[in-house]
Enzyme design. Sequence first.
Site, PDB file in Angstrom:
ATOM      1  N   ILE A  16      11.587   6.326   4.139  1.00  0.00           N
ATOM      2  CA  ILE A  16      12.117   5.068   4.686  1.00  0.00           C
ATOM      3  C   ILE A  16      12.760   4.222   3.579  1.00  0.00           C
ATOM      4  CG2 ILE A  16      11.551   3.003   6.037  1.00  0.00           C
ATOM      5  CD1 ILE A  16       9.084   4.650   7.106  1.00  0.00           C
ATOM      6  N   SER A  38       5.026  10.456  -6.443  1.00  0.00           N
ATOM      7  CA  SER A  38       3.764  11.083  -6.048  1.00  0.00           C
ATOM      8  C   SER A  38       3.901  11.759  -4.685  1.00  0.00           C
ATOM      9  CB  SER A  38       2.635  10.051  -6.018  1.00  0.00           C
ATOM     10  OG  SER A  38       3.006   8.943  -5.235  1.00  0.00           O
ATOM     11  N   PHE A  84       7.338  -0.374   0.085  1.00  0.00           N
ATOM     12  CA  PHE A  84       7.110   0.858   0.854  1.00  0.00           C
ATOM     13  C   PHE A  84       6.017   1.722   0.225  1.00  0.00           C
ATOM     14  CE2 PHE A  84      11.687  -0.046   1.375  1.00  0.00           C
ATOM     15  CZ  PHE A  84      11.780  -0.082   2.755  1.00  0.00           C
ATOM     16  N   SER A 128       2.222  -0.715  10.082  1.00  0.00           N
ATOM     17  CA  SER A 128       2.319   0.400  11.024  1.00  0.00           C
ATOM     18  C   SER A 128       1.671   0.025  12.350  1.00  0.00           C
ATOM     19  CB  SER A 128       1.580   1.591  10.411  1.00  0.00           C
ATOM     20  OG  SER A 128       1.343   2.583  11.380  1.00  0.00           O
ATOM     21  N   THR A 130      -0.288   1.727  13.662  1.00  0.00           N
ATOM     22  CA  THR A 130      -1.660   2.228  13.532  1.00  0.00           C
ATOM     23  C   THR A 130      -2.670   1.078  13.442  1.00  0.00           C
ATOM     24  OG1 THR A 130      -3.031   3.818  12.337  1.00  0.00           O
ATOM     25  CG2 THR A 130      -1.625   2.490  11.002  1.00  0.00           C
ATOM     26  N   TYR A 153      -6.393   5.697   6.344  1.00  0.00           N
ATOM     27  CA  TYR A 153      -5.000   5.241   6.209  1.00  0.00           C
ATOM     28  C   TYR A 153      -4.779   3.971   7.031  1.00  0.00           C
ATOM     29  CZ  TYR A 153      -0.019   4.826   7.163  1.00  0.00           C
ATOM     30  OH  TYR A 153       1.247   4.323   7.324  1.00  0.00           O
ATOM     31  N   LYS A 157      -3.841  -0.193   5.977  1.00  0.00           N
ATOM     32  CA  LYS A 157      -2.767  -1.071   6.497  1.00  0.00           C
ATOM     33  C   LYS A 157      -3.378  -2.384   7.006  1.00  0.00           C
ATOM     34  CE  LYS A 157       0.737   1.486   5.548  1.00  0.00           C
ATOM     35  NZ  LYS A 157       1.568   1.129   4.401  1.00  0.00           N
ATOM     36  N   TYR A 181       5.844  -0.566  11.876  1.00  0.00           N
ATOM     37  CA  TYR A 181       6.713   0.508  12.354  1.00  0.00           C
ATOM     38  C   TYR A 181       5.989   1.308  13.428  1.00  0.00           C
ATOM     39  CZ  TYR A 181       8.380   0.075   7.427  1.00  0.00           C
ATOM     40  OH  TYR A 181       8.787  -0.348   6.191  1.00  0.00           O
ATOM     41  N   PHE A 182       6.746   1.738  14.443  1.00  0.00           N
ATOM     42  CA  PHE A 182       6.206   2.717  15.377  1.00  0.00           C
ATOM     43  C   PHE A 182       6.480   4.116  14.779  1.00  0.00           C
ATOM     44  CE2 PHE A 182       4.001   0.647  18.898  1.00  0.00           C
ATOM     45  CZ  PHE A 182       4.016  -0.617  18.366  1.00  0.00           C
ATOM     46  N   PRO A 298      -8.956  15.015  17.744  1.00  0.00           N
ATOM     47  CA  PRO A 298      -9.754  13.781  17.708  1.00  0.00           C
ATOM     48  C   PRO A 298      -9.022  12.675  16.954  1.00  0.00           C
ATOM     49  CG  PRO A 298     -11.042  15.676  16.949  1.00  0.00           C
ATOM     50  CD  PRO A 298      -9.639  16.155  17.104  1.00  0.00           C
TER      51      PRO A 298
HETATM   52  P1  NAD Z   1       7.001   8.433   1.790  1.00  0.00           P
HETATM   53  O1  NAD Z   1       5.753   9.088   1.324  1.00  0.00           O
HETATM   54  O2  NAD Z   1       8.172   9.270   2.100  1.00  0.00           O
HETATM   55  O3  NAD Z   1       7.449   7.304   0.739  1.00  0.00           O
HETATM   56  C1  NAD Z   1       6.527   6.552   0.001  1.00  0.00           C
HETATM   57  C2  NAD Z   1       6.995   6.601  -1.446  1.00  0.00           C
HETATM   58  O4  NAD Z   1       6.108   5.812  -2.243  1.00  0.00           O
HETATM   59  C3  NAD Z   1       6.998   8.010  -2.034  1.00  0.00           C
HETATM   60  O5  NAD Z   1       8.260   8.257  -2.609  1.00  0.00           O
HETATM   61  C4  NAD Z   1       5.905   7.975  -3.111  1.00  0.00           C
HETATM   62  O6  NAD Z   1       6.212   8.798  -4.220  1.00  0.00           O
HETATM   63  C5  NAD Z   1       5.895   6.495  -3.462  1.00  0.00           C
HETATM   64  N1  NAD Z   1       4.624   5.994  -3.989  1.00  0.00           N
HETATM   65  C6  NAD Z   1       3.373   6.140  -3.475  1.00  0.00           C
HETATM   66  N2  NAD Z   1       2.481   5.505  -4.230  1.00  0.00           N
HETATM   67  C7  NAD Z   1       3.155   4.938  -5.258  1.00  0.00           C
HETATM   68  C8  NAD Z   1       2.780   4.136  -6.360  1.00  0.00           C
HETATM   69  N3  NAD Z   1       1.515   3.805  -6.587  1.00  0.00           N
HETATM   70  N4  NAD Z   1       3.757   3.727  -7.217  1.00  0.00           N
HETATM   71  C9  NAD Z   1       5.053   4.055  -7.011  1.00  0.00           C
HETATM   72  N5  NAD Z   1       5.471   4.806  -5.983  1.00  0.00           N
HETATM   73  C10 NAD Z   1       4.522   5.249  -5.123  1.00  0.00           C
HETATM   74  O7  NAD Z   1       6.607   7.527   3.059  1.00  0.00           O
HETATM   75  P2  NAD Z   1       7.552   6.797   4.104  1.00  0.00           P
HETATM   76  O8  NAD Z   1       7.516   7.555   5.378  1.00  0.00           O
HETATM   77  O9  NAD Z   1       8.865   6.484   3.487  1.00  0.00           O
HETATM   78  O10 NAD Z   1       6.713   5.474   4.324  1.00  0.00           O
HETATM   79  C11 NAD Z   1       7.006   4.268   3.628  1.00  0.00           C
HETATM   80  C12 NAD Z   1       5.991   3.239   4.029  1.00  0.00           C
HETATM   81  O11 NAD Z   1       6.009   3.068   5.441  1.00  0.00           O
HETATM   82  C13 NAD Z   1       4.542   3.587   3.673  1.00  0.00           C
HETATM   83  O12 NAD Z   1       3.888   2.408   3.275  1.00  0.00           O
HETATM   84  C14 NAD Z   1       3.979   4.104   4.978  1.00  0.00           C
HETATM   85  O13 NAD Z   1       2.594   3.935   5.066  1.00  0.00           O
HETATM   86  C15 NAD Z   1       4.708   3.213   5.971  1.00  0.00           C
HETATM   87  N6  NAD Z   1       4.808   3.806   7.311  1.00  0.00           N
HETATM   88  C16 NAD Z   1       5.363   5.035   7.468  1.00  0.00           C
HETATM   89  C17 NAD Z   1       5.440   5.601   8.744  1.00  0.00           C
HETATM   90  C18 NAD Z   1       6.013   6.986   8.939  1.00  0.00           C
HETATM   91  O14 NAD Z   1       5.762   7.582   9.986  1.00  0.00           O
HETATM   92  N7  NAD Z   1       6.807   7.521   8.032  1.00  0.00           N
HETATM   93  C19 NAD Z   1       4.948   4.894   9.854  1.00  0.00           C
HETATM   94  C20 NAD Z   1       4.409   3.630   9.660  1.00  0.00           C
HETATM   95  C21 NAD Z   1       4.342   3.078   8.369  1.00  0.00           C
END
Ligand code: NAD
Length: 337
Positions: A16, A38, A84, A128, A130, A153, A157, A181-182, A298
């Site tokens: 995202i 990571s 993010f 989220s 969630t 997780y 949030k 986000y949904f 579950p």
């Molecule tokens: P993603 O894993 O693709 O991106 C997250 C990024 O953060 C990764 O590139 C990772 O390397 C980086 N990261 C993690 N910990 C870090 C740290 N300590 N320092 C620096 N970088 C770090 O995930 P995404 O799908 O792009 O999600 C982005 C955000 O949206 C997250 O917070 C996630 O929980 C939230 N979210 C995602 C979804 C989904 O379905 N994708 C739904 C709801 C909420």
Amino acid sequence: MTAKKKILLTGAAGYIGAHTAVELIEQGFETVLIDNFSNSDRSLLQGIEQIVKQKINFREGDCRDAAFLDSVFSKTKFDSVIHFAAFKSVKESVLHPLKYYENNIESLTALLRAMHRHQVNEIIFSSSCTVYGQPDSIPVDEKAPLKKAESPYGATKQMCEQILEDTVKAHPSLKVVSLRYFNPIGAHPSAHIGEMPTDVPDNLVPYVTQTAAGLRPKLVVFGDDYPTPDGSCLRDFIHVVDLAQAHVRAVEKINDLPHRIEYINLGTGEGVSVLQLIKKFIDVTGVPLNYEIGPRRPGDVVKTYADAHKALALLNWKTKRSLDEALQDAWRWQQKI
Ligand code: NAD
């Protein structure tokens, strides 16, 4: 014309974050992107550059590292931060809860401390749906009670939202938008960036596209005996480019919002079942998909979709892209990687 804001994006090499970086850069915002890779691949950064046709300003580092954050914040006077960076796998969080609590909570607290030290007062947080757990009624609006989290997780949030709420009370200049986000799906239509799971995908659409591409033998649908029209779970699938554009609106509008902390759902407002999505994928791509019905999983939320009126009222934002487009874009991306 007023100068565009300077924005820090954490987790910007992720799914995202990368799409949001593209939308911000295309709108003329000055951006600095950080990530520790990571859960991402450096190639997504090249994808961003191919789309925006310019060099991006990227720094590798960990959000929990105060010295790293200080070096980033002292180089640029940011107006806003979009956070993010977090781990996002529900399944993994059950197996490794401490990994999730440490990263997701400490990233936020370290970032808020750095913002305070450098007098940066606006943060958009990736929350989220969630946080609602199993909702009592759908569509879910932002006033719905937060139920006990279904996973570590989900708990991170909820805790992050509480941390933001408390910090807003203690720091009168801080402004927060927590975007709930949904289910983000799809990819940029250019197919230069998209979702790139580093492990077995936790989310439905990458599992669908990897199965269709022959990378996985079959897709299992977890239950078809739920009280939904076709028995499979109901979700609100939102195109990732629509989601990214909501962040641009949040950055533009944060100072005009009625409250210093706002929780805003980002969804289409429509429920689509897992089986409907699978059939739609086969229909729009013409690619066969090996799937079968398995037992319920579950902890799965049975049905949820957003009441998206608040996003329209406060951010003047609603989704524009269809499920067909999202699935076509996801498939185009899968064929490229
Ligand atoms: P993603 O894993 O693709 O991106 C997250 C990024 O953060 C990764 O590139 C990772 O390397 C980086 N990261 C993690 N910990 C870090 C740290 N300590 N320092 C620096 N970088 C770090 O995930 P995404 O799908 O792009 O999600 C982005 C955000 O949206 C997250 O917070 C996630 O929980 C939230 N979210 C995602 C979804 C989904 O379905 N994708 C739904 C709801 C909420």
